[in-house]
Scaffold this active site. Structure first.
Site, PDB file in Angstrom:
ATOM      1  N   ASP A  96       0.872  -1.157   0.000  1.00  0.00           N
ATOM      2  CA  ASP A  96       0.000   0.000   0.000  1.00  0.00           C
ATOM      3  C   ASP A  96       0.927   1.229   0.000  1.00  0.00           C
ATOM      4  O   ASP A  96       2.121   1.100   0.288  1.00  0.00           O
ATOM      5  CB  ASP A  96      -0.868  -0.043   1.271  1.00  0.00           C
ATOM      6  CG  ASP A  96      -1.718   1.200   1.423  1.00  0.00           C
ATOM      7  OD1 ASP A  96      -2.326   1.639   0.444  1.00  0.00           O
ATOM      8  OD2 ASP A  96      -1.762   1.747   2.556  1.00  0.00           O
ATOM      9  N   LEU A  97       0.400   2.391  -0.340  1.00  0.00           N
ATOM     10  CA  LEU A  97       1.258   3.585  -0.410  1.00  0.00           C
ATOM     11  C   LEU A  97       1.113   4.478   0.835  1.00  0.00           C
ATOM     12  O   LEU A  97       2.040   4.611   1.643  1.00  0.00           O
ATOM     13  CB  LEU A  97       0.908   4.388  -1.672  1.00  0.00           C
ATOM     14  CG  LEU A  97       1.631   5.720  -1.829  1.00  0.00           C
ATOM     15  CD1 LEU A  97       3.117   5.513  -2.070  1.00  0.00           C
ATOM     16  CD2 LEU A  97       1.018   6.521  -2.984  1.00  0.00           C
ATOM     17  N   ASP A  98      -0.105   5.078   0.964  1.00  0.00           N
ATOM     18  CA  ASP A  98      -0.325   6.049   2.042  1.00  0.00           C
ATOM     19  C   ASP A  98      -0.292   5.352   3.407  1.00  0.00           C
ATOM     20  O   ASP A  98      -1.071   4.439   3.657  1.00  0.00           O
ATOM     21  CB  ASP A  98      -1.694   6.723   1.858  1.00  0.00           C
ATOM     22  CG  ASP A  98      -1.762   7.537   0.564  1.00  0.00           C
ATOM     23  OD1 ASP A  98      -0.830   8.315   0.309  1.00  0.00           O
ATOM     24  OD2 ASP A  98      -2.741   7.390  -0.187  1.00  0.00           O
ATOM     25  N   THR A 149       1.264  10.314   4.172  1.00  0.00           N
ATOM     26  CA  THR A 149       0.486  11.371   3.516  1.00  0.00           C
ATOM     27  C   THR A 149      -0.792  11.693   4.279  1.00  0.00           C
ATOM     28  O   THR A 149      -1.491  12.643   3.925  1.00  0.00           O
ATOM     29  CB  THR A 149       0.118  10.955   2.082  1.00  0.00           C
ATOM     30  OG1 THR A 149      -0.234   9.577   2.137  1.00  0.00           O
ATOM     31  CG2 THR A 149       1.261  11.166   1.119  1.00  0.00           C
ATOM     32  N   LYS A 192      -8.587   6.512   6.573  1.00  0.00           N
ATOM     33  CA  LYS A 192      -7.423   5.780   6.069  1.00  0.00           C
ATOM     34  C   LYS A 192      -7.879   4.642   5.152  1.00  0.00           C
ATOM     35  O   LYS A 192      -8.723   3.836   5.556  1.00  0.00           O
ATOM     36  CB  LYS A 192      -6.621   5.187   7.226  1.00  0.00           C
ATOM     37  CG  LYS A 192      -5.645   6.157   7.824  1.00  0.00           C
ATOM     38  CD  LYS A 192      -4.723   5.458   8.799  1.00  0.00           C
ATOM     39  CE  LYS A 192      -3.784   6.447   9.448  1.00  0.00           C
ATOM     40  NZ  LYS A 192      -3.054   5.833  10.567  1.00  0.00           N
ATOM     41  N   GLY A 193      -7.319   4.590   3.970  1.00  0.00           N
ATOM     42  CA  GLY A 193      -7.648   3.513   3.038  1.00  0.00           C
ATOM     43  C   GLY A 193      -8.984   3.699   2.339  1.00  0.00           C
ATOM     44  O   GLY A 193      -9.376   2.898   1.502  1.00  0.00           O
ATOM     45  N   SER A 203      -2.718   0.639  -4.247  1.00  0.00           N
ATOM     46  CA  SER A 203      -3.191   1.789  -3.472  1.00  0.00           C
ATOM     47  C   SER A 203      -4.560   2.257  -3.941  1.00  0.00           C
ATOM     48  O   SER A 203      -4.907   2.131  -5.112  1.00  0.00           O
ATOM     49  CB  SER A 203      -2.183   2.932  -3.645  1.00  0.00           C
ATOM     50  OG  SER A 203      -2.718   4.145  -3.179  1.00  0.00           O
ATOM     51  N   ALA A 204      -5.314   2.846  -3.000  1.00  0.00           N
ATOM     52  CA  ALA A 204      -6.620   3.417  -3.352  1.00  0.00           C
ATOM     53  C   ALA A 204      -6.466   4.800  -3.973  1.00  0.00           C
ATOM     54  O   ALA A 204      -7.411   5.346  -4.541  1.00  0.00           O
ATOM     55  CB  ALA A 204      -7.479   3.527  -2.090  1.00  0.00           C
ATOM     56  N   SER A 205      -5.273   5.367  -3.869  1.00  0.00           N
ATOM     57  CA  SER A 205      -5.087   6.763  -4.288  1.00  0.00           C
ATOM     58  C   SER A 205      -4.979   6.917  -5.798  1.00  0.00           C
ATOM     59  O   SER A 205      -4.283   6.150  -6.468  1.00  0.00           O
ATOM     60  CB  SER A 205      -3.827   7.328  -3.650  1.00  0.00           C
ATOM     61  OG  SER A 205      -3.545   8.592  -4.200  1.00  0.00           O
ATOM     62  N   LYS A 243     -11.103  -1.119  -1.499  1.00  0.00           N
ATOM     63  CA  LYS A 243     -10.808  -1.973  -0.342  1.00  0.00           C
ATOM     64  C   LYS A 243     -11.953  -1.785   0.664  1.00  0.00           C
ATOM     65  O   LYS A 243     -12.421  -0.658   0.787  1.00  0.00           O
ATOM     66  CB  LYS A 243      -9.484  -1.549   0.316  1.00  0.00           C
ATOM     67  CG  LYS A 243      -8.263  -1.633  -0.586  1.00  0.00           C
ATOM     68  CD  LYS A 243      -7.041  -0.947   0.073  1.00  0.00           C
ATOM     69  CE  LYS A 243      -5.877  -0.865  -0.893  1.00  0.00           C
ATOM     70  NZ  LYS A 243      -4.714  -0.122  -0.354  1.00  0.00           N
ATOM     71  N   GLU A 284       0.067  -3.274   4.621  1.00  0.00           N
ATOM     72  CA  GLU A 284      -1.090  -2.366   4.696  1.00  0.00           C
ATOM     73  C   GLU A 284      -1.193  -1.690   6.053  1.00  0.00           C
ATOM     74  O   GLU A 284      -0.911  -2.313   7.070  1.00  0.00           O
ATOM     75  CB  GLU A 284      -2.366  -3.193   4.515  1.00  0.00           C
ATOM     76  CG  GLU A 284      -3.083  -3.014   3.217  1.00  0.00           C
ATOM     77  CD  GLU A 284      -3.653  -1.637   2.947  1.00  0.00           C
ATOM     78  OE1 GLU A 284      -3.781  -0.826   3.872  1.00  0.00           O
ATOM     79  OE2 GLU A 284      -3.985  -1.376   1.785  1.00  0.00           O
ATOM     80  N   ASP A 285      -1.645  -0.437   6.060  1.00  0.00           N
ATOM     81  CA  ASP A 285      -1.842   0.240   7.355  1.00  0.00           C
ATOM     82  C   ASP A 285      -3.324   0.417   7.694  1.00  0.00           C
ATOM     83  O   ASP A 285      -3.639   0.897   8.778  1.00  0.00           O
ATOM     84  CB  ASP A 285      -1.173   1.623   7.357  1.00  0.00           C
ATOM     85  CG  ASP A 285      -1.907   2.609   6.472  1.00  0.00           C
ATOM     86  OD1 ASP A 285      -2.250   2.233   5.329  1.00  0.00           O
ATOM     87  OD2 ASP A 285      -2.153   3.740   6.915  1.00  0.00           O
TER      88      ASP A 285
HETATM   89  C1  BG6 Z   1      -5.773   6.059   0.412  1.00  0.00           C
HETATM   90  C2  BG6 Z   1      -5.727   6.969   1.626  1.00  0.00           C
HETATM   91  O1  BG6 Z   1      -4.533   5.470   0.214  1.00  0.00           O
HETATM   92  O2  BG6 Z   1      -6.131   6.813  -0.743  1.00  0.00           O
HETATM   93  C3  BG6 Z   1      -7.069   7.686   1.785  1.00  0.00           C
HETATM   94  O3  BG6 Z   1      -5.447   6.207   2.778  1.00  0.00           O
HETATM   95  C4  BG6 Z   1      -7.389   8.438   0.501  1.00  0.00           C
HETATM   96  O4  BG6 Z   1      -6.998   8.552   2.888  1.00  0.00           O
HETATM   97  C5  BG6 Z   1      -7.391   7.472  -0.677  1.00  0.00           C
HETATM   98  O5  BG6 Z   1      -8.665   9.067   0.605  1.00  0.00           O
HETATM   99  C6  BG6 Z   1      -7.670   8.163  -2.016  1.00  0.00           C
HETATM  100  O6  BG6 Z   1      -6.618   9.037  -2.290  1.00  0.00           O
HETATM  101  P1  BG6 Z   1      -6.616  10.146  -3.405  1.00  0.00           P
HETATM  102  O7  BG6 Z   1      -5.181  10.564  -3.494  1.00  0.00           O
HETATM  103  O8  BG6 Z   1      -7.085   9.482  -4.686  1.00  0.00           O
HETATM  104  O9  BG6 Z   1      -7.534  11.233  -2.993  1.00  0.00           O
HETATM  105 MG    MG Z   2      -2.780   3.181   3.548  1.00  0.00          MG
END
Ligand code: BG6
Ligand code: MG
Length: 218
Positions: A9-11, A17, A45-46, A114-116, A145, A169-170
């Site tokens: 996972d990233l964040d 972040t 988170k996540g 990652s979800a980001s 997730k 994963e966190d």
């Molecule tokens: C996850 C974070 O990795 O990504 C969440 O833990 C965040 O807090 C999600 O909302 C989505 O990220 P982004 O960068 O697409 O807004």
């Molecule tokens: Mg995370």
């Protein structure tokens, strides 16, 4: 030595972040008269960007039009990106490079899950993008997730069976996703919060290369 898939996972795992998400969400929430604190930030988170805004609006008992929802999301992300654009290698969490280098040395396959939607940009900023053979982020999945989709795609891109993959994963949702994918789940954070994980470590400084070697040879 056997070859496994290691999915990060990233964040909260590679970089912290959450503090930038907090600042950007707080500014946004306050701009529409909703209070927002660190404890609520923990619960995001996540969680995807859409779902995060839905939660914040629910906490503030507010409903908005679809157009306003979209504009709030982009406002939050623009703010967040201002912090991200200032990131550099110094923000990589302690001992993450040690573990990545060990895995590379042992010829293991490495992916990001990652979800980001900003994952690629963040990896570029901290100069880690070339450490990953595959990157699966919020742009590549249709189910967030705890759905295992992000990790299943990661395993497929690495040409690994899910049961031969290990996930770092966190978030609780991320651990659940890894477990549902039938992967070894490693929680990074608080043992009490991440109790569903197969193993939990406070951070990577607690993870020895011997432990990683055991995972590879398992
Ligand atoms: C996850 C974070 O990795 O990504 C969440 O833990 C965040 O807090 C999600 O909302 C989505 O990220 P982004 O960068 O697409 O807004
Ligand atoms: Mg995370």
């Amino acid at each position: 030595m056997s070859k496994k898939g290691f999915i990060f996972d990233l964040d909260g795992v590679i970089v912290d972040t959450a503090k930038y998400h907090f600042l950007a969400w707080k500014e946004l929430a306050n701009s529409i008269d909703i209070d927002f604190n660190e404890e609520q930030n923990e619960q995001l988170k996540g969680v995807s960007r859409v779902r995060s805004l839905e939660k914040i609006l629910a906490w503030g008992n507010k409903t908005v039009s679809e157009d306003e929802f979209m504009s709030l999301m982009s406002k939050k992300n623009n703010d967040y990106l201002e912090y991200i654009n200032k990131m550099g290698e110094g923000e990589i969490l302690p001992d993450v490079p040690k573990i990545l280098n060990y895995l590379k040395e042992k010829n293991q396959s490495i992916a990001l899950g990652s979800a980001s939607k900003n994952a690629r940009k963040i990896l570029e900023k901290v100069n880690l993008i070339s450490s990953f053979q595959a990157i699966v982020d919020g742009n590549d999945v249709s189910k967030a997730k705890p759905d295992p989709e992000v990790f299943i795609i990661g395993a497929r891109l690495l040409n690994q069976e899910p049961e031969n993959c290990v996930v770092f994963e966190d978030s609780v949702a991320g651990i659940q996703a890894a477990n549902r994918a039938d992967m070894v789940s490693i929680g990074i954070g608080d043992k009490n919060v991440l109790h569903e994980a197969n193993y939990v470590f406070k951070d990577f400084t607690e993870i020895s290369t011997d432990f990683i070697k055991e995972l590879i040879e398992k």
